[in-house]
Design a protein around this motif. Structure first.
Motif, mmCIF file in Angstrom:
data_model
loop_
_atom_site.group_PDB
_atom_site.id
_atom_site.type_symbol
_atom_site.label_atom_id
_atom_site.label_comp_id
_atom_site.label_asym_id
_atom_site.label_seq_id
_atom_site.Cartn_x
_atom_site.Cartn_y
_atom_site.Cartn_z
ATOM 1 N N ASP A 37 0.864 -1.184 0.000
ATOM 2 C CA ASP A 37 0.000 0.000 0.000
ATOM 3 C C ASP A 37 0.898 1.231 0.000
ATOM 4 O OD1 ASP A 37 -1.709 2.114 0.485
ATOM 5 O OD2 ASP A 37 -2.879 1.056 2.019
ATOM 6 N N ALA A 38 0.845 2.019 -1.082
ATOM 7 C CA ALA A 38 1.711 3.194 -1.184
ATOM 8 C C ALA A 38 1.472 4.175 -0.057
ATOM 9 C CB ALA A 38 1.477 3.879 -2.536
ATOM 10 N N GLY A 39 0.299 4.116 0.577
ATOM 11 C CA GLY A 39 0.014 5.011 1.689
ATOM 12 C C GLY A 39 0.827 4.708 2.932
ATOM 13 N N HIS A 40 1.516 3.559 2.940
ATOM 14 C CA HIS A 40 2.310 3.178 4.107
ATOM 15 C C HIS A 40 3.739 3.717 4.049
ATOM 16 C CE1 HIS A 40 -0.501 -0.517 4.831
ATOM 17 N NE2 HIS A 40 -1.043 0.627 5.199
ATOM 18 N N GLY A 41 4.105 4.341 2.947
ATOM 19 C CA GLY A 41 5.441 4.910 2.862
ATOM 20 C C GLY A 41 6.118 4.631 1.533
ATOM 21 N N ASP A 42 7.417 4.885 1.509
ATOM 22 C CA ASP A 42 8.210 4.703 0.289
ATOM 23 C C ASP A 42 8.921 3.358 0.242
ATOM 24 O OD1 ASP A 42 7.603 7.344 -0.590
ATOM 25 O OD2 ASP A 42 9.141 8.118 0.775
ATOM 26 N N LEU A 43 9.384 2.897 1.397
ATOM 27 C CA LEU A 43 10.117 1.636 1.484
ATOM 28 C C LEU A 43 9.582 0.822 2.647
ATOM 29 C CD1 LEU A 43 13.810 2.966 1.329
ATOM 30 C CD2 LEU A 43 12.374 2.349 -0.611
ATOM 31 N N HIS A 487 6.554 19.567 -5.274
ATOM 32 C CA HIS A 487 5.133 19.242 -5.419
ATOM 33 C C HIS A 487 4.970 17.721 -5.369
ATOM 34 C CE1 HIS A 487 1.114 18.875 -7.142
ATOM 35 N NE2 HIS A 487 0.940 20.178 -6.898
ATOM 36 N N PRO A 488 3.911 17.212 -4.757
ATOM 37 C CA PRO A 488 3.699 15.759 -4.703
ATOM 38 C C PRO A 488 3.754 15.084 -6.076
ATOM 39 C CG PRO A 488 2.170 16.848 -3.218
ATOM 40 C CD PRO A 488 2.882 17.937 -3.974
ATOM 41 N N ALA A 489 3.306 15.788 -7.114
ATOM 42 C CA ALA A 489 3.343 15.206 -8.463
ATOM 43 C C ALA A 489 4.781 15.036 -8.949
ATOM 44 C CB ALA A 489 2.563 16.089 -9.431
ATOM 45 N N ASP A 490 5.640 16.021 -8.624
ATOM 46 C CA ASP A 490 7.063 15.895 -8.979
ATOM 47 C C ASP A 490 7.674 14.674 -8.316
ATOM 48 O OD1 ASP A 490 7.375 18.343 -10.496
ATOM 49 O OD2 ASP A 490 7.261 19.426 -8.601
ATOM 50 N N LEU A 491 7.447 14.579 -7.014
ATOM 51 C CA LEU A 491 8.076 13.521 -6.232
ATOM 52 C C LEU A 491 7.542 12.148 -6.617
ATOM 53 C CD1 LEU A 491 8.091 15.351 -2.781
ATOM 54 C CD2 LEU A 491 9.989 15.111 -4.393
ATOM 55 N N GLU A 492 6.256 12.080 -6.946
ATOM 56 C CA GLU A 492 5.681 10.799 -7.340
ATOM 57 C C GLU A 492 6.286 10.295 -8.641
ATOM 58 O OE1 GLU A 492 3.916 7.326 -7.387
ATOM 59 O OE2 GLU A 492 3.930 8.715 -5.681
ATOM 60 N N LEU A 493 6.520 11.184 -9.591
ATOM 61 C CA LEU A 493 7.136 10.782 -10.856
ATOM 62 C C LEU A 493 8.575 10.316 -10.625
ATOM 63 C CD1 LEU A 493 7.016 10.401 -13.864
ATOM 64 C CD2 LEU A 493 7.427 12.856 -14.173
ATOM 65 N N ILE A 494 9.284 11.009 -9.740
ATOM 66 C CA ILE A 494 10.664 10.588 -9.438
ATOM 67 C C ILE A 494 10.669 9.215 -8.780
ATOM 68 C CG2 ILE A 494 12.783 11.143 -8.197
ATOM 69 C CD1 ILE A 494 11.966 14.095 -8.330
ATOM 70 N N ALA A 524 5.569 5.483 -18.665
ATOM 71 C CA ALA A 524 4.832 6.261 -19.656
ATOM 72 C C ALA A 524 3.526 6.773 -19.080
ATOM 73 C CB ALA A 524 4.569 5.407 -20.899
ATOM 74 N N ALA A 525 2.815 5.915 -18.339
ATOM 75 C CA ALA A 525 1.544 6.329 -17.746
ATOM 76 C C ALA A 525 1.748 7.465 -16.746
ATOM 77 C CB ALA A 525 0.879 5.136 -17.061
ATOM 78 N N ALA A 526 2.812 7.381 -15.940
ATOM 79 C CA ALA A 526 3.088 8.425 -14.959
ATOM 80 C C ALA A 526 3.433 9.740 -15.645
ATOM 81 C CB ALA A 526 4.230 7.984 -14.039
ATOM 82 N N PHE A 527 4.204 9.650 -16.717
ATOM 83 C CA PHE A 527 4.609 10.859 -17.442
ATOM 84 C C PHE A 527 3.415 11.496 -18.161
ATOM 85 C CE2 PHE A 527 6.878 12.719 -21.289
ATOM 86 C CZ PHE A 527 7.309 13.854 -20.601
ATOM 87 N N HIS A 528 2.635 10.681 -18.850
ATOM 88 C CA HIS A 528 1.450 11.207 -19.526
ATOM 89 C C HIS A 528 0.477 11.792 -18.496
ATOM 90 C CE1 HIS A 528 2.723 9.760 -23.354
ATOM 91 N NE2 HIS A 528 2.509 8.480 -23.110
#
Length: 581
Positions: A37-43, A487-494, A524-528
């Motif tokens: 679950d991505a809501g639990h963190g990054d790692l 921005h959360p969108a920046d960090l999510e793409l990274i 590709a989906a994240a970038f689009h």
């Protein structure tokens, strides 16, 4: 930079400091991976659960000590203990900025690793009978094997790409007789191809070449007398045809191994059987009749058998036929012993859908001839059903009864062929619809990914047009102020890009190149998706004329997307266009 490997190292170091009594071997057994679950963190890591029992502590007790330790790590925004003892980390923004910087620095080497540690691996794929052109059934195995070889080389294995030429069986005599008919046809004789011979048009050029070289002299000598010569010429022509077909997909092998070299007095099969006998791995006995329908090749007689059951197979295997010739399996044993003696302790065989029954016998053979030192992974590529707008595709005249590799590539291109055949697990049957792979829509995976790569270039063209005074050199992009990307969108793409090193290493170890195709589709989906957000929120546009510094940082992000897509497409053997028509 692999954030998962980085924190695996840090957790191991922390365990060593906090619990010095731990066996060092345990420090390599835990995993660091994305939480379900991505809501639990990054790692997330199960380290505490792995080491708790040897320490005589509960997993949560160990996890709590570790969590307290990492609260002082400047790269960790927060760490929590979850469930029975998992550690969930949220990383500081600067970690993601470091990932982005490493992509720019490492470029085409981003994701490259030494996971294989130089281990020699023999990957044998295609290995079709040299009796005609490659067909679609061969194509899937060819693309799978070639991509796996590239993937494993990229992750530090010493890879040899091998093709086993099945040129010793009765089918080669049938091929030669078929070519002899085409030779007679080239001399002006009207011929009919009888049942049992190869009817494909691909033998017509062979017949013409023989006629041009020998005239009618071969007719005077008689078919049986000239058959050996015709066999050699035809095999050479078929191998050249196969190589040309594979070349359409950019596939080349390092080694073409002839099965015929195994045969003959004192050949590898003789030597292998002698070696097996000396070690009691061969005996004279009878095989029980298989349950159910008795196969045509089963014989109730005393014969020479390999003790395959002792090495994990379901039954012992016959090595010599009733006519005194060797079985195909005897050649298989000798061939894999040959591989082992060439220094390959790791082997991968890519076989077609009709070879699933070969897995255990090949594993038994390799285990026996290497005395347990070598291993083999037999990968089965399931059937491909060709469709056009949902309807089955008609057969090819060139091959006689099958759609050829050349047919496929000529119609949809090498890129679509390779990507689509990898966009599904090798062990799952698949439909390949010609109409779909020609569409320029998001429903076409290869277009979707290539469009993302081309779109990245379009962002730079847009920046050059709208901000002509902005320095867009490589140095300027690498020197961008990445800490502006908050921005959360920046960090999510990274975060999506950061998964590349782990993805490529895991795909190589698991021998699953489809993971790369799936991952590129996710990128590709994240970038689009980010692009679409920018259409709704001006603050998320890649090019913002009012904020040149933020624009430069966003361009560094776009360039990282481009680089990861390029690295992945290159491994798949698919082109990465800068623009799409």
């Amino acid at each position: 930079m692999d954030v998962f490997a980085l924190f695996s190292t840090r957790i191991a170091a922390a365990l060593h400091v906090l619990f010095p009594e731990l066996d060092k071997a345990l420090l390599s057994r835990f995993v660091v991976e994305p939480p379900r679950d991505a809501g639990h963190g990054d790692l997330s890591s199960n380290a505490a659960m792995i080491v708790a029992k040897p320490l005589g502590k509960s997993p949560r007790e160990v996890a709590t000590v570790l969590a307290e330790h990492f609260k002082h790590d400047r790269d960790v925004a927060s760490v929590e203990v979850a469930g029975p003892g998992f550690l969930n980390f949220r990383l500081a923004d600067q970690v993601w900025h470091q990932v982005l910087k490493s992509i720019g620095t490492e470029g085409e080497n981003f994701g490259r690793s030494n996971v294989g540690a130089g281990e020699k691996v023999n990957i044998e794929y295609v290995s079709a009978n040299p009796t005609g052109p490659m067909h679609v059934g061969h194509t899937r195995g060819a693309v799978y094997g070639d991509t796996l070889a590239s993937l494993m080389a990229f992750t530090g294995y010493d890879v040899t790409r091998e093709y086993y030429i099945n040129d010793a069986g009765g089918q080669v005599d049938v091929l030669a007789r078929s070519a002899f008919l085409r030779y007679r046809e080239a001399l002006g004789e009207k011929v009919e191809i009888p049942a049992g011979l190869y009817p494909g048009d691909y033998l017509v050029p062979v017949g013409k070449e023989l006629a041009e070289e020998f005239g009618d002299r071969l007719l005077k000598d008689g078919e049986e007398a000239v058959l050996p010569l015709i066999k050699e010429r035809t095999l050479a022509a078929m191998l050249a045809l196969i190589k040309a077909d594979l070349g359409k997909l950019g596939i080349k092998h390092d080694v073409f191994f002839s099965e015929r070299t195994l045969h003959g007095q004192g050949g590898d099969i003789d030597l292998t059987l002698e070696w097996l006998r000396e070690r009691g791995m061969v005996y004279q006995g009878r095989l029980e009749a298989p349950k159910g329908k008795t196969p045509d090749d089963w014989e109730d007689r005393e014969q020479t058998l390999f003790r395959a059951k002792d090495y994990g197979d379901d039954t012992d295997r016959a090595l010599i036929k009733s006519d005194g010739s060797y079985t195909y399996f005897a050649a298989d044993i000798a061939y894999h012993r040959n591989k082992y003696l060439r220094g390959f302790n790791h082997m991968v065989n890519v076989l077609g859908a009709d070879h699933s029954g070969y897995i255990k016998r090949l594993q038994a053979a390799v285990k026996a001839v290497s005395l347990g030192e070598a291993d083999i992974d037999v990968r089965i590529c399931q059937l491909v059903r060709l469709l056009r707008n949902g309807e089955p595709v008609k057969m090819s005249k060139r091959s006689g009864d099958l759609v050829t590799l050349a047919d496929l590539v000529d119609e949809v291109g090498a890129d679509a062929t390779r990507f689509m055949l990898l966009f599904r697990r090798n062990d799952a049957a698949m439909d390949f619809d010609f109409a779909l792979v020609k569409e320029q829509t998001r429903d076409n995976p290869v277009f979707y990914v290539q469009y993302a790569h081309a779109r990245a270039y379009s962002v730079f063209r847009k920046a050059d047009h709208e901000l002509p005074a902005l320095n867009l050199s490589d140095a300027a992009i690498k020197g961008a102020e990445l800490d502006l990307l908050v921005h959360p969108a920046d960090l999510e793409l990274i975060r999506v890009l950061a998964a590349w090193p782990r993805t490529v290493a895991a795909a190589a170890v698991a021998h699953e190149p489809h993971r790369i195709a799936f991952y590129l589709h996710d990128v590709a989906a994240a970038f689009h998706g980010f692009w679409a957000k920018g259409n709704e929120d001006p603050q998320l546009r890649f090019v913002n004329v009012e904020q040149p510094k933020l624009t430069l940082a966003r361009l560094a992000l776009v360039d990282a997307v481009r680089q990861v897509l390029l690295n992945g497409l290159t491994l798949l053997g698919v082109s990465a266009p800068e623009a799409l028509s």
